[in-house]
Write an enzyme that holds these catalytic residues in place. Structure first.
Site, PDB file in Angstrom:
ATOM      1  N   ASN A   1     -34.256  17.044 -33.391  1.00 15.87           N
ATOM      2  CA  ASN A   1     -34.734  17.767 -32.332  1.00 15.87           C
ATOM      3  C   ASN A   1     -35.980  18.518 -32.529  1.00 15.87           C
ATOM      4  OD1 ASN A   1     -32.406  17.418 -30.064  1.00 15.87           O
ATOM      5  ND2 ASN A   1     -31.408  18.273 -32.014  1.00 15.87           N
ATOM      6  N   GLU A   2     -37.009  17.778 -32.161  1.00 13.37           N
ATOM      7  CA  GLU A   2     -38.432  18.277 -32.475  1.00 13.37           C
ATOM      8  C   GLU A   2     -38.694  19.455 -31.485  1.00 13.37           C
ATOM      9  OE1 GLU A   2     -40.075  16.858 -34.990  1.00 13.37           O
ATOM     10  OE2 GLU A   2     -39.268  14.913 -35.062  1.00 13.37           O
ATOM     11  N   PRO A   3     -39.943  20.082 -31.703  1.00 15.10           N
ATOM     12  CA  PRO A   3     -40.581  21.078 -30.972  1.00 15.10           C
ATOM     13  C   PRO A   3     -40.835  20.517 -29.712  1.00 15.10           C
ATOM     14  CG  PRO A   3     -41.528  21.274 -33.392  1.00 15.10           C
ATOM     15  CD  PRO A   3     -40.705  20.192 -33.035  1.00 15.10           C
TER      16      PRO A   3
ATOM     17  N   SER B   1     -42.130  15.124 -39.080  1.00 13.73           N
ATOM     18  CA  SER B   1     -40.835  14.534 -39.746  1.00 13.73           C
ATOM     19  C   SER B   1     -40.895  13.064 -40.248  1.00 13.73           C
ATOM     20  CB  SER B   1     -40.059  14.387 -38.398  1.00 13.73           C
ATOM     21  OG  SER B   1     -39.750  15.552 -37.516  1.00 13.73           O
TER      22      SER B   1
END
Length: 659
Positions: free
Chosen positions: A182-184, A201
């Site tokens: 769950n990236e920024p 990532s």
């Protein structure tokens, strides 16, 4: 052998009551800025044991309720020590996984058949080592076409729901505050979905694929909403490289730019940090804002430097009002006035600066960081890789040589995996081109030349280099290191290549530190019996090569610390290319002139294989010499801003005292 001494390095700087308060009242005061329940442990090992015990208790609780224990597990590097402790508890007969259901939190997509993904990691470190039932393992490993991904993700959510939801989710906080993949930018309502991976990532996953370029560009991950509906969630962060983002997540506002901050909205979430990862939290970094302090010289220095930054003033211009307005009135009570504190700290910092890192002969060394005698000194500089010496302390190294000390450089690992195939083939082709001219075109050589060429030509993702290729790559690193040492003036006979076995796996994943590694270092110490040791003190990655190399040296020092020569030896720790010691910790600051900085740059440039084509430069576009110069200049600028002398650059060191 004491294998984890580096984890104790900061313990003498942080009173235990800051991270292990005596009662609930004190805890409430200390954590007033923290919006997530946060547990701080002395080191990774202690924190991992605590987490493993919590999971064990949960499994027993679910068994008592006659229902399965549903876990959602991440596969980040930081989780591996927890899984190691869970396996230990299983082997000791203290827990069983026969009634445990595991959902893998995320998996790369698309994933080639033989590629290592998160499912493989979970099996390697936990699932294949315990008695979990195969039918109780679920993973978002999608092998279908992309147009079916949405349906696959929806079914994964339904499978979780069919078990009544997740009892506990365990994962590591990423360097950008990401939770799993769950990236920024991830929204609070997101469920299991396909995510495009950021360059950060992909860089962090490079160890699975030998380079960032080979990492899949996307992954399927359980979403923020799914994580927030778990009954409990534990997120861990180990090492200094998590310190800044941990503070933002725990003490900042909820923001989609830092997904870990969403934990503030979970009723039973816990962040588990080691002291290194917690160092930016208010109760650790600026405890005077939340409690009465146990003042010592280092904490006073930290407070004054902080006050200078807050007010924009140099040390000697701070006033009583500055102290009172910013929560530092305790210092006025202790010292009587701002002037008395200012003078003390100014002098303390002034005394860290020295142009004689090996000690100045025939000089009063009362206020100098190093002793005047003996002179000249026998010095060993330990370098984890064959370039860390010049990157991190090249200016100091040149000073030591120029000031006539007997300087030895010990390269602890071969660094062979950091040499690209293209760089190696340049040498292979050269040898092939001159073989006939210099009469070494034997059948054996030609066969080996053909074998290496063919292997590289057909090399696939995940293939481990042939032993001969690793040897050649190691020789390239050695040649570059010798060239750099020669440029600086280190005697050829004083250059040592230790080839510590823990590193020589042929892959990015390294082995454990063993007695063999320690004894190689110890043998060199006993041979040289140095008066001064320099060692890489990087603590950012608790599982990285620098940390293991540091532990090897500290373990060897621990073995010989009672020897008479060792009692008179000082150990100085330097940092790598990415970060510098905080100024309140610096005990020796070596100024570097513009000319010396150019010489340092030239010595770094001797390591040609580590320039643009090196596989582990990361996403920082600066080259190693640029990172090093920027860091050294920033340290010098900070000294100048505090009102001390203005230098072109400064290399900084912290003394290590054997425990």
């Amino acid at each position: 052998m004491k294998a984890h001494l580096s984890s104790q390095i900061k313990l003498d700087r942080i009173p235990k009551r800051y991270y292990r308060p005596n009662d609930a009242f004190e805890l409430t005061a200390l954590t007033r800025f923290e919006k997530i329940n946060t547990e701080i442990d002395e080191g990774t090992e202690e924190g991992s044991v605590h987490i493993a015990n919590e999971i064990s208790d949960l499994i027993h609780k679910c068994n008592a309720e006659n229902r399965p224990c549903v876990l959602a597990l991440g596969a980040g590097l930081g989780t591996h020590t927890v899984y190691k402790d869970l396996v230990r508890l299983y082997k000791e007969g203290k827990i069983s996984f026969s009634n445990v259901v595991v959902f893998n939190i995320s998996e790369f997509y698309p994933l080639n058949k033989n590629a290592r993904g998160t499912t493989h990691i979970l099996r390697e470190y936990l699932l294949d080592l315990v008695d979990i039932k195969p039918e109780n393992i679920f993973t978002p490993l999608a092998n279908g076409e992309k147009e079916n991904i949405f349906e696959f993700c929806r079914d994964y959510e339904k499978k979780i729901e069919s078990y009544g939801g997740i009892d506990l989710a365990l994962l590591e906080m990423g360097p950008l505050g990401n939770l799993a993949f769950n990236e920024p930018g991830s929204q609070i309502g997101s469920t299991t979905r396909l995510m495009l991976l950021s360059s950060e990532s992909r860089h962090n996953a490079a160890s699975l694929y030998n380079s960032t370029e080979n990492v899949p560009g996307s992954a399927i991950t359980i979403g923020i909403s799914t994580l927030l509906t778990t009954k409990r969630i534990i997120v861990m962060g180990w090492g200094e490289n998590r310190a800044a983002i941990a503070k933002e997540a725990i003490e900042g506002c909820v923001s989609d730019s830092i997904p870990a901050s969403y934990l503030q909205q979970h009723k039973d979430a816990k962040m588990v940090l080691d002291l290194s990862a917690a160092e930016n939290l208010t109760r650790i970094s600026t405890p005077w804002l939340v409690t009465s302090c146990e003042w010592n010289d280092k904490l006073i220095r930290r407070a004054i430097v902080w006050l200078c930054k807050i007010t924009g003033k140099p040390i000697l211009k701070l006033t009583n009002k500055d102290y009172n307005d910013n929560g530092l009135s305790e210092l006025l009570a202790l010292f009587g006035s701002a002037y008395n504190v200012n003078i003390k700290i100014f002098n303390d910092l002034q005394h860290t600066i020295t142009g004689w890192p090996g000690g100045k002969p025939n000089a009063d060394d009362t206020f100098r960081p190093e002793r005047a005698t003996p002179y000249p000194k026998k010095v060993i500089v330990f370098s984890p890789h064959p370039d860390d010496d010049v990157i991190s302390m090249g200016g100091t190294l040149k000073r030591l040589v120029d000031q006539h000390h007997d300087v030895h450089v010990a390269y602890e690992t071969s660094g062979n995996i950091a040499v690209g195939d293209e760089d190696m083939m340049r040498y292979v082709m050269l040898m092939g081109g001159i073989a006939k001219k210099f009469h070494f075109d034997t059948p054996e050589f030609l066969a080996k030349h053909a074998e290496i060429t063919e292997f590289v030509k057909n090399k696939k993702e995940g293939d481990i280099d042939l032993a001969d290729i690793r040897y050649l790559k190691g020789q390239i690193r050695q040649g570059e290191a010798r060239t750099a040492c020669n440029y600086i003036g280190v005697k050829p006979e004083n250059v040592h290549f230790l080839q510590l076995p823990f590193y020589e796996t042929g892959t990015i994943k390294k082995g454990e530190l063993t007695e063999t590694d320690k004894n190689i270092v110890k043998d060199l110490l006993l041979k040289v019996k140095p008066d001064q040791i320099f060692v890489a003190g990087d603590l950012a990655d608790p599982h990285g090569t620098h940390r293991v190399c540091l532990d090897a040296v500290l373990a060897a020092i621990d073995d010989v610390k009672e020897d008479e020569w060792m009692k008179n030896c000082r150990v100085w720790m330097y940092r790598g290319a990415w970060a510098e010691w905080e100024i309140d910790h610096i005990e020796m600051a070596v100024p570097i002139s513009p000319e010396e900085l150019r010489q340092k740059r030239n010595s770094i440039l001797k390591h040609q294989s580590q320039m643009e084509s090196a596989p582990f430069l990361g996403d920082d576009e600066r080259l190693f010499w640029q990172r090093a110069e920027d860091r050294n200049k920033a340290t010098a600028n900070l000294y100048a801003q505090l009102g001390l002398a203005s230098y072109e650059a400064i290399e900084a060191f912290v003394e290590y005292h054997p425990l």
